[in-house]
Design a protein around this motif. Structure first.
Motif, PDB file in Angstrom:
ATOM      1  N   GLU B 273       0.815  -1.210   0.000  1.00 16.11           N
ATOM      2  CA  GLU B 273       0.000   0.000   0.000  1.00 16.11           C
ATOM      3  C   GLU B 273       0.845   1.255   0.000  1.00 16.11           C
ATOM      4  O   GLU B 273       0.574   2.208  -0.721  1.00 16.11           O
ATOM      5  N   ALA B 274       1.904   1.210   0.814  1.00 15.80           N
ATOM      6  CA  ALA B 274       2.793   2.373   0.865  1.00 15.80           C
ATOM      7  C   ALA B 274       3.355   2.662  -0.515  1.00 15.80           C
ATOM      8  O   ALA B 274       3.365   3.804  -0.980  1.00 15.80           O
ATOM      9  N   ALA B 275       3.798   1.586  -1.189  1.00 13.24           N
ATOM     10  CA  ALA B 275       4.357   1.768  -2.525  1.00 13.24           C
ATOM     11  C   ALA B 275       3.303   2.333  -3.463  1.00 13.24           C
ATOM     12  O   ALA B 275       3.571   3.218  -4.281  1.00 13.24           O
ATOM     13  N   HIS B 276       2.088   1.818  -3.310  1.00 17.47           N
ATOM     14  CA  HIS B 276       1.005   2.280  -4.181  1.00 17.47           C
ATOM     15  C   HIS B 276       0.725   3.766  -3.962  1.00 17.47           C
ATOM     16  O   HIS B 276       0.557   4.530  -4.906  1.00 17.47           O
ATOM     17  N   LEU B 277       0.699   4.163  -2.683  1.00 14.82           N
ATOM     18  CA  LEU B 277       0.442   5.569  -2.362  1.00 14.82           C
ATOM     19  C   LEU B 277       1.545   6.461  -2.907  1.00 14.82           C
ATOM     20  O   LEU B 277       1.307   7.592  -3.322  1.00 14.82           O
ATOM     21  N   ASP B 278       2.778   5.924  -2.890  1.00 18.41           N
ATOM     22  CA  ASP B 278       3.886   6.708  -3.420  1.00 18.41           C
ATOM     23  C   ASP B 278       3.869   6.781  -4.933  1.00 18.41           C
ATOM     24  O   ASP B 278       4.772   7.368  -5.529  1.00 18.41           O
ATOM     25  N   ILE B 285       5.953  -2.335  -8.407  1.00 22.34           N
ATOM     26  CA  ILE B 285       5.679  -3.061  -7.160  1.00 22.34           C
ATOM     27  C   ILE B 285       6.163  -4.490  -7.278  1.00 22.34           C
ATOM     28  O   ILE B 285       6.815  -5.037  -6.372  1.00 22.34           O
ATOM     29  N   LEU B 286       5.895  -5.107  -8.438  1.00 23.88           N
ATOM     30  CA  LEU B 286       6.328  -6.485  -8.644  1.00 23.88           C
ATOM     31  C   LEU B 286       7.849  -6.600  -8.566  1.00 23.88           C
ATOM     32  O   LEU B 286       8.392  -7.451  -7.873  1.00 23.88           O
ATOM     33  N   ARG B 287       8.542  -5.674  -9.242  1.00 18.07           N
ATOM     34  CA  ARG B 287       9.994  -5.794  -9.340  1.00 18.07           C
ATOM     35  C   ARG B 287      10.677  -5.473  -8.012  1.00 18.07           C
ATOM     36  O   ARG B 287      11.601  -6.161  -7.594  1.00 18.07           O
ATOM     37  N   ASP B 288      10.183  -4.423  -7.329  1.00 19.34           N
ATOM     38  CA  ASP B 288      10.922  -3.939  -6.162  1.00 19.34           C
ATOM     39  C   ASP B 288      10.402  -4.450  -4.832  1.00 19.34           C
ATOM     40  O   ASP B 288      11.104  -4.396  -3.829  1.00 19.34           O
ATOM     41  N   ILE B 289       9.171  -4.918  -4.785  1.00 15.46           N
ATOM     42  CA  ILE B 289       8.633  -5.356  -3.501  1.00 15.46           C
ATOM     43  C   ILE B 289       8.276  -6.839  -3.519  1.00 15.46           C
ATOM     44  O   ILE B 289       8.772  -7.607  -2.698  1.00 15.46           O
TER      45      ILE B 289
END
Lengths: 350, 377
Positions: B273-278, B285-289
């Motif tokens: 979610e944090a990534a999404h908000l950013d 998201i797939l590659r980094d998280i």
């Protein structure tokens, strides 16, 4: 926020309707399209076996017919022949007995070992192991090459082993710990069964156990033991120590703790391991091919033997394949979530 | 393991036994597993080692083993059996020489990089063994496949192992990512996708033989439209190998799928979610998280499949019986056929070579890939 455990499936919890949880129409259609395509790839072969099992020879040979009642009339001839006239039921019973018994044995023995390896510290002297292996090799060479009676060779070897242990064995301090024993047990899975099956064949021949259920059960138990140790170890490691310690303070023996406290706590993990090992034992082919002939024949061997000189008789074979896969699919359908979780725990800590 | 505590004498016999059992409970718990593995793994391994060094001859009601040293192995590498095991080599042309040189340089660079960064003797020896095996296999690949020679059972097995596991992993990961999205009927897809893993491999092989039949299989009308009614996949080396790979992939993709899906579902929600908000998109998201979170699990399932894939026999045996010629024969099938022709020494030697190749590969994969992905956990 709440202290209540959330019982809903993880996915539903993760994807409560929020910004991240909606798919744009195009990706949505693509996703469903791909998922349906793969479902088709998975289901069509199974559908084809089922349909073929309802055909008679002419309908198989005359070309593809797809839908029963539409382009051909289904018949139960193949089912009738395979279930009631041909001697199919005995291999089926064999398969059930061998797979169930060996799985339960592997589970019991493997779980005991895994539990001990998690909870008790081991120090096995390296010198003892080395001298044991050297003596074992010496016995084999003596029996195989110099025709020494095996009872005598084993007796001499045991005497020598005890002698070496009590004399030079104590001088060498190098020892193997729990991790080494664990790794050794798990690494046995890397061994291709073809390497071991020839001597096992000869061993059972000597014991007059070839083509019996006992031979298959004990071999399958050994082959699947590493998986059980590997998977259950992490479940046991996850149990809080205080529970077991308090029971031990109350005077319970280690065995009692294992059976009454540890085992019940990891039952979902055990269920996963049980299913996985059961599938492996149920489908095992190579060892059954070597070690069984007529009496102890299991289903995979029976299925593979349907390729007669007149070519494979698809209608009969399909019946066999269907009756072989239906029970496993039914059981595993219920337990697939546990299997995923069990494998995951093993994979993370592995 | 050895305890020297004296047993108090006031307890009666039964209690003494119980105490003894409790004190040695660790050993007693491990002993059955150790004994079984000794009887069914260590003992057969030693016997097999001896068998592979001897010639087996049958007599009326008995047999005789003659020690012949490494003859069974040398036969497979440079003797009469070489075409079967390694394949037949064609002389290297400029292309093969270049490719071989490139392979050697890559391996040397890998070793040098390890030696520069932090040298440990055992780590270096392990890498040396892995590099040696890789160089040898690369030489065999170039001499047989690339140069246009004949491919032996060793390369068939490696083809099933590496290509098969790679394709299964990609498919499994793709399906898991699809299934992890917010869609309906997720659990249904999950159950359906899981099914092939439970079908017996022998059954899978027969099912695919039925499906691939060009005269009476379900796809016959389709192939007739394209005018390929007389052609059979079983008569050509690469189409037959492809069939084995297709069957194997159908069967084992579910394994990858189900574990990877569980791993994806297990990653913490707040990070996503944090990534999404950013403002990260789905690919980022797939590659980094997601990928870093599931990498250890991914490496481990690949390892498990590698271990199992080296043992492949049911699929080629039932689909093609190793044919056409030897094109689809795996090492296990090769060994089984040698056993059936009473060549027990040769059979054991093949089994042992399979053991070496699979052990070095799997242990190397564990040390260099699985460990590396776990380092950041």
């Amino acid at each position: 926020m709440t202290a209540m455990p959330d019982d809903r499936p993880l996915m539903r919890r993760l994807f409560e309707p929020r910004s991240l949880d909606t798919l744009a129409p195009v990706p949505k259609i693509a996703t469903y399209g791909l998922l349906f395509a793969w479902s088709l790839i998975v289901l069509f072969p199974l559908y084809w076996v089922l349909v073929t099992s309802l055909k008679i020879q002419i309908e198989v040979d005359a070309g593809p017919y797809y839908i029963p009642f539409v382009d051909f009339t289904p018949s139960l001839d193949a089912w009738n022949f395979m279930l009631f006239q041909n001697n199919t039921l005995w291999p089926y019973v064999n398969s059930v007995i061998v797979a169930l018994t060996s799985t339960l044995l592997a589970l019991l023995i493997g779980a005991l070992a895994a539990y001990a390896l998690v909870r008790i510290r081991f120090q096995v002297k390296l010198a003892a192991i080395l001298s044991f292996i050297v003596l074992l090799a010496a016995v084999i060479v003596a029996v195989a090459a110099f025709a020494v009676p095996w009872q005598a060779a084993v007796a001499v070897a045991i005497a020598l082993f005890l002698l070496t242990l009590s004399t030079i064995g104590r001088r060498f301090k190098a020892a193997l710990g729990n991790n080494d024993i664990e790794f050794w047990m798990i690494s046995n899975r890397i061994m291709p069964p073809i390497v071991a099956v020839l001597p096992i064949y000869v061993m059972f021949q000597h014991l007059k156990l070839l083509d019996t259920q006992i031979a298959l059960i004990s071999t399958y138990t050994a082959v699947n033991l590493p998986i059980v140790v590997w998977l259950t170890r992490d479940f046991f490691a996850g149990i809080p120590l205080d529970l077991e310690e308090s029971a031990e303070i109350d005077g319970a023996s280690k065995f009692r703790v294992f059976f009454t406290i540890a085992l019940p706590l990891v039952r979902s993990g055990l269920a996963a391991t049980f299913m996985l090992v059961l599938i492996l034992a149920w489908n095992e082919y190579l060892l059954a091919l070597f070690l069984s002939n007529a009496n102890a024949q299991t289903m995979p061997v029976l299925v593979s033997a349907q390729n007669t000189t007149r070519g494979p008789q698809w209608w009969y074979m399909s019946v066999l394949i269907v009756i072989m896969i239906v029970p496993v699919i039914v059981i595993a359908g219920f337990l697939q979530k546990h299997i995923a979780r069990g494998l995951l725990v093993g994979a993370v800590k592995g | 393991m050895v305890a020297n505590v004296t047993v108090p004498n006031e307890t009666d016999r039964q209690e003494r036994v119980a105490q003894w059992v409790d004190r040695h409970s660790g050993s007693i718990m491990v002993l059955p597993a150790v004994l079984i593995l000794l009887a069914f793994a260590i003992f057969p391994l030693i016997v097999s080692a001896y068998l592979s060094l001897s010639r087996f001859a049958l007599f009326a009601g008995s047999f005789k083993l003659t020690f012949i040293g490494l003859y069974n192995y040398s036969r497979l590498f440079v003797g009469a059996q070489q075409y079967h095991f390694l394949g037949t080599f064609k002389p290297f042309g400029p292309l093969e020489l270049t490719l071989f040189a490139v392979g050697i340089v890559v391996l040397l660079a890998w070793l040098a990089r390890y030696a520069m960064r932090g040298f440990a003797l055992f780590g270096f020896i392990g890498r040396l063994i892995a590099a040696g095996l890789a160089a040898g296999l690369w030489y065999v690949v170039l001499g047989t496949v690339v140069a246009g020679g004949f491919q032996g059972t060793l390369l068939n097995t490696l083809l099933y192992v590496f290509v098969g596991v790679f394709v299964q992993f990609l498919l499994g990961l793709g399906l898991a990512l699809l299934c992890a999205q917010p869609i309906r009927a997720r659990s249904w897809f999950r159950v359906i996708f899981f099914i092939p893993m439970m079908v017996t491999p022998v059954g899978v092989a027969y099912i695919f033989r039925m499906l691939a039949d060009m005269q009476k299989g379900p796809f016959a009308p389709l192939s007739h439209i394209f005018g390929v009614s007389q052609w059979s996949w079983a008569t050509e080396a690469w189409s037959a190998r492809l069939m084995v790979l297709v069957g194997d992939t159908w069967q084992w993709t579910p394994f990858m799928f189900i574990v990877l899906l569980a791993a994806i579902e297990n990653q913490p929600r707040d990070q996503l979610e944090a990534a999404h908000l950013d403002g990260a998109n789905r690919f980022q998201i797939l590659r980094d998280i997601t990928w870093p979170a599931i990498a250890p699990v991914a490496a481990t399932v690949v390892l498990i499949r590698l271990i199992e894939a080296f043992k492949i026999i049911d699929m080629p045996n039932v689909l093609t019986a190793g044919g056409p010629g030897l094109a689809t024969e795996s090492l296990t099938l090769h060994s089984f056929i040698a056993w059936r022709t009473q060549d027990l020494g040769g059979s054991a030697a093949i089994g042992y070579l399979l053991l070496f190749v699979s052990t070095i590969t799997c242990v190397s994969f564990f040390n260099f890939v699985v460990r590396a992905t776990r380092r950041y956990q």
